[in-house]
Design an enzyme around this catalytic site. Structure first.
Site, mmCIF file in Angstrom:
data_model
loop_
_atom_site.group_PDB
_atom_site.id
_atom_site.type_symbol
_atom_site.label_atom_id
_atom_site.label_comp_id
_atom_site.label_asym_id
_atom_site.label_seq_id
_atom_site.Cartn_x
_atom_site.Cartn_y
_atom_site.Cartn_z
ATOM 1 N N ARG A 80 43.617 6.101 69.795
ATOM 2 C CA ARG A 80 44.198 7.405 70.121
ATOM 3 C C ARG A 80 44.019 7.764 71.593
ATOM 4 O O ARG A 80 44.650 8.689 72.092
ATOM 5 C CB ARG A 80 43.558 8.481 69.233
ATOM 6 C CG ARG A 80 43.862 8.307 67.753
ATOM 7 C CD ARG A 80 42.827 8.989 66.872
ATOM 8 N NE ARG A 80 42.781 10.418 67.050
ATOM 9 C CZ ARG A 80 43.424 11.317 66.280
ATOM 10 N NH1 ARG A 80 44.189 10.899 65.301
ATOM 11 N NH2 ARG A 80 43.306 12.595 66.500
ATOM 12 N N LYS A 96 32.637 22.578 51.451
ATOM 13 C CA LYS A 96 32.628 21.125 51.281
ATOM 14 C C LYS A 96 31.509 20.766 50.306
ATOM 15 O O LYS A 96 30.357 21.144 50.503
ATOM 16 C CB LYS A 96 32.412 20.453 52.636
ATOM 17 C CG LYS A 96 32.793 18.987 52.674
ATOM 18 C CD LYS A 96 32.782 18.450 54.089
ATOM 19 C CE LYS A 96 33.245 16.999 54.111
ATOM 20 N NZ LYS A 96 33.225 16.434 55.482
ATOM 21 N N GLU A 153 39.475 12.050 70.718
ATOM 22 C CA GLU A 153 39.149 10.770 71.336
ATOM 23 C C GLU A 153 39.697 10.653 72.751
ATOM 24 O O GLU A 153 39.027 10.109 73.644
ATOM 25 C CB GLU A 153 39.674 9.620 70.472
ATOM 26 C CG GLU A 153 38.976 9.454 69.145
ATOM 27 C CD GLU A 153 39.512 10.345 68.042
ATOM 28 O OE1 GLU A 153 39.021 10.256 66.908
ATOM 29 O OE2 GLU A 153 40.441 11.155 68.319
#
Length: 640
Positions: free
Chosen positions: A401, A284, A373
């Site tokens: 969610r 990344k 979540e």
């Protein structure tokens, strides 16, 4: 920088006319374009730097004008946009009426879903592949690019299980960069760390196991020897064993920045029958050293200037007020100092919710569940049941969610869980996948839940201690915005369950504000007072329980009552006021509701979007004048 190759790419087919050397140059140009964008505006950065070669290789090997490709999560979509003909518009990304920062089917047929929430890519691409087969279009390939941060999401494993059962020709590319937005956490993170270090493997475990199991056992020593061989092979091939046992053929790991190797391996797995997982490891921030060193900070950085040495110098923010996020995190920190039963849970959003200080100072009372979540909410319910005071600090859009667990594990049990919802309301450039426009509506549906929203920073500072000491679930929302503090003629009124705050009473018009648009309401009141209108404002503070005593008094006695919220009008705060007035047998003809209309709102600067929707002082003034004019109120008192 003058771009030589990017302007030539009007479709992925153009990539196939370039040489290998030009592909490498194209990758460099894409990274430069990404750097130039983030020099001018906040945008997703480090994740996009990491997938440049993967994006080019995918479009070289597959034909996604026919084949299926879903990126999960879609914030890594920028290189894909550039090679699918959108480079001429790339400077407009995340601007109002410009390119969206996530996939957008309205922009391009190469974008199949708006993937703003992680984890659903395997399910949706499996659905597309299954439909294609039923429609006799089985020559279409199906590819999902799944980030390792999204891998722990429960829906991913549901999809893996279903894909293996259906035995569909499906390719999942596991883009493993050791990160979500923050560093990945949990048992799967440790597993992937081992897999990255394992030797390359091309998915023959089942064949090896079959052979070993067919070797006849002759004597104890032979049996022991074969057992040792099996154990050694298991150790050697550890990297993909989990996926193989789930019914996927595992291939990898592969260097995600070696374009030539990537193409070779994509060609190898392209026509494999059945579910296949290609494990690709990337960095990344690849290509920009500051982003490599701090991918969390450079996930979506504020604009910066680059030095000749390649370093990033943040631009001054000009002394802006603290954001609501900062006020919330600091107030939570203070509560944790005062009460050792307060714990904090988040779902891979430690950085976004500014919880780093809490994580570092209270490591035993801070829990990052990863992008899970639903689990986070059920986990919090268990902690509350055992006597702790959990704060679930999650963006409004992501808390959706966990809807079923808010219902079953929290509200139904009436447990003291505080849902601290950041990014409630309009989220600006992140657009419709991230706007938190529905929590007033979905939270108020459940019995037992108290629904609150601060009108300003003082409210938020008082509401968090109130919430952590309340015996029951609480929904507490605040926006992605600078925190303002409104002037009060009298002392700040303490937070009391179900009690609003009257900032100023008006005999003709009352604005009833639920949430952080209160400062804009007061600006409108100040202007309209100068025009001679007797107008006041109520800081509602609570949607549930509603302060019917004060608010219905306004409905009974005022010419016009205007409700204001940064939430969808459907079932929101204004609807609660209408319902309360109707239940009391009052006329509702004088009630005007202002909020988000019944449609998805596109991306753009938050203040710009509020203005377009009439949710700022100018819009409130315009609406009030129009409504009073329509009711034949003396126009000399309101202006025209």
């Amino acid at each position: 920088m003058e771009y030589e190759l990017l302007p030539m790419i009007s479709s992925p087919q153009d990539l196939k006319t370039l040489t290998e050397a030009q592909h490498e140059k194209l990758a460099a140009e894409i990274r430069e374009a990404l750097c130039q964008i983030v020099e001018t505006k906040p945008a997703h950065f480090a994740s996009n730097l990491g997938v440049v070669e993967l994006c080019i290789a995918l479009h070289l090997v597959f034909d996604f004008s026919k084949d299926r490709l879903i990126w999960d999560t879609g914030h890594q979509i920028y290189p894909h946009k550039m090679v699918t003909g959108r480079f001429p518009q790339f400077r407009t990304i995340r601007d109002r009426n410009g390119l969206m920062g996530f996939p957008n089917p309205n922009e391009s047929p190469y974008d199949l879903f708006m993937t703003g929430h992680a984890g659903a890519s395997v399910s949706t691409v499996l659905g597309m592949k299954t439909a294609d087969d039923l429609l006799f279009e089985d020559d279409r390939k199906a590819v999902a690019v799944l980030g390792d941060g999204a891998l722990p999401s429960g829906v991913v494993f549901e999809a893996f299980n279903n894909a293996a059962g259906l035995n569909k020709d499906l390719l999942v590319i596991l883009n493993d960069n050791k990160m979500g937005i923050c560093p990945r956490v949990g048992g799967l993170a440790e597993y992937l760390d081992k897999a990255r270090a394992a030797p390359f493997y091309n998915g023959l475990k089942k064949d090896i196991a079959w052979v070993l199991n067919k070797v006849p056992m002759v004597g104890g020593s032979t049996k022991k020897g074969l057992s040792n061989v099996k154990d050694a092979l298991k150790t050697l091939l550890h990297g993909g064993m989990l996926f193989e046992q789930m019914g996927f053929r595992y291939v990898g790991p592969v260097d995600g920045h070696d374009l030539k190797s990537l193409r070779k391996h994509l060609e190898m797995v392209k026509d494999i029958k059945g579910p296949t997982l290609l494990h690709v490891f990337t960095d990344k921030g690849k290509g920009f050293q500051p982003a490599c060193e701090d991918p969390v900070k450079f996930h979506s950085p504020s604009p910066f200037d680059r030095t000749e040495e390649g370093f990033a110098i943040p631009r001054s923010k000009g002394g802006k007020n603290a954001a609501y996020t900062d006020v919330a995190s600091e107030t939570i920190h203070q509560q944790m100092l005062k009460d050792d039963k307060v714990v904090v849970l988040t779902a891979a959003m430690c950085a976004g919710n500014n919880l780093g200080k809490i994580r570092d100072e209270f490591p035993e009372r801070f829990f990052d569940t990863g992008i899970c979540e639903a689990h986070a909410v059920a986990f919090a319910a268990g902690m509350a049941k055992s006597g702790m005071k959990p704060i679930v600090d999650i963006y409004s859009t992501f808390l959706q969610r966990s809807f079923d667990h808010i219902f079953q594990e929290v509200a139904l049990q009436n447990l003291p869980v505080v849902f601290c919802m950041d990014r409630a309301g309009l989220c600006g450039p992140d657009g419709p996948t991230h706007h938190g426009l529905f929590d007033n509506t979905y939270m108020r549906a459940f019995p037992n839940i108290t629904v609150m929203a601060p009108g300003d920073s003082q409210d938020l500072e008082a509401m968090i201690p109130f919430a952590t000491n309340h015996d029951g679930p609480i929904s507490l929302r605040f926006p992605k915005a600078n925190a303002e503090s409104v002037a009060r003629e009298e002392e700040f009124a303490p937070i009391e369950l179900g009690k609003s705050e009257v900032i100023r009473w008006g005999s003709e018009v009352m604005i009833v504000s639920f949430g952080a648009l209160l400062p804009e309401c007061l600006k409108a009141v100040e202007k309209l007072q100068k025009d001679g209108l007797d107008i006041g404002v109520i800081n509602a503070r609570f949607l549930r329980p509603l302060d019917t005593e004060v608010i219905l008094e306004a409905v009974r006695n005022c010419e016009l009552v205007v409700t204001v919220e940064e939430n969808t009008l459907c079932g929101g705060f204004g609807s609660v006021v209408l319902e309360a007035a109707n239940d009391a047998g009052l006329s509702t003809q004088n009630i005007c509701r202002l909020g988000i209309p019944d449609r998805f709102i596109e991306h753009g600067d938050r203040n710009e979007l509020l203005a377009e929707l009439g949710l700022n002082a100018v819009g409130f003034i315009r609406t009030i004048r129009e409504r009073l004019s329509n009711r034949q109120v003396n126009e000399s008192g309101v202006g025209a």
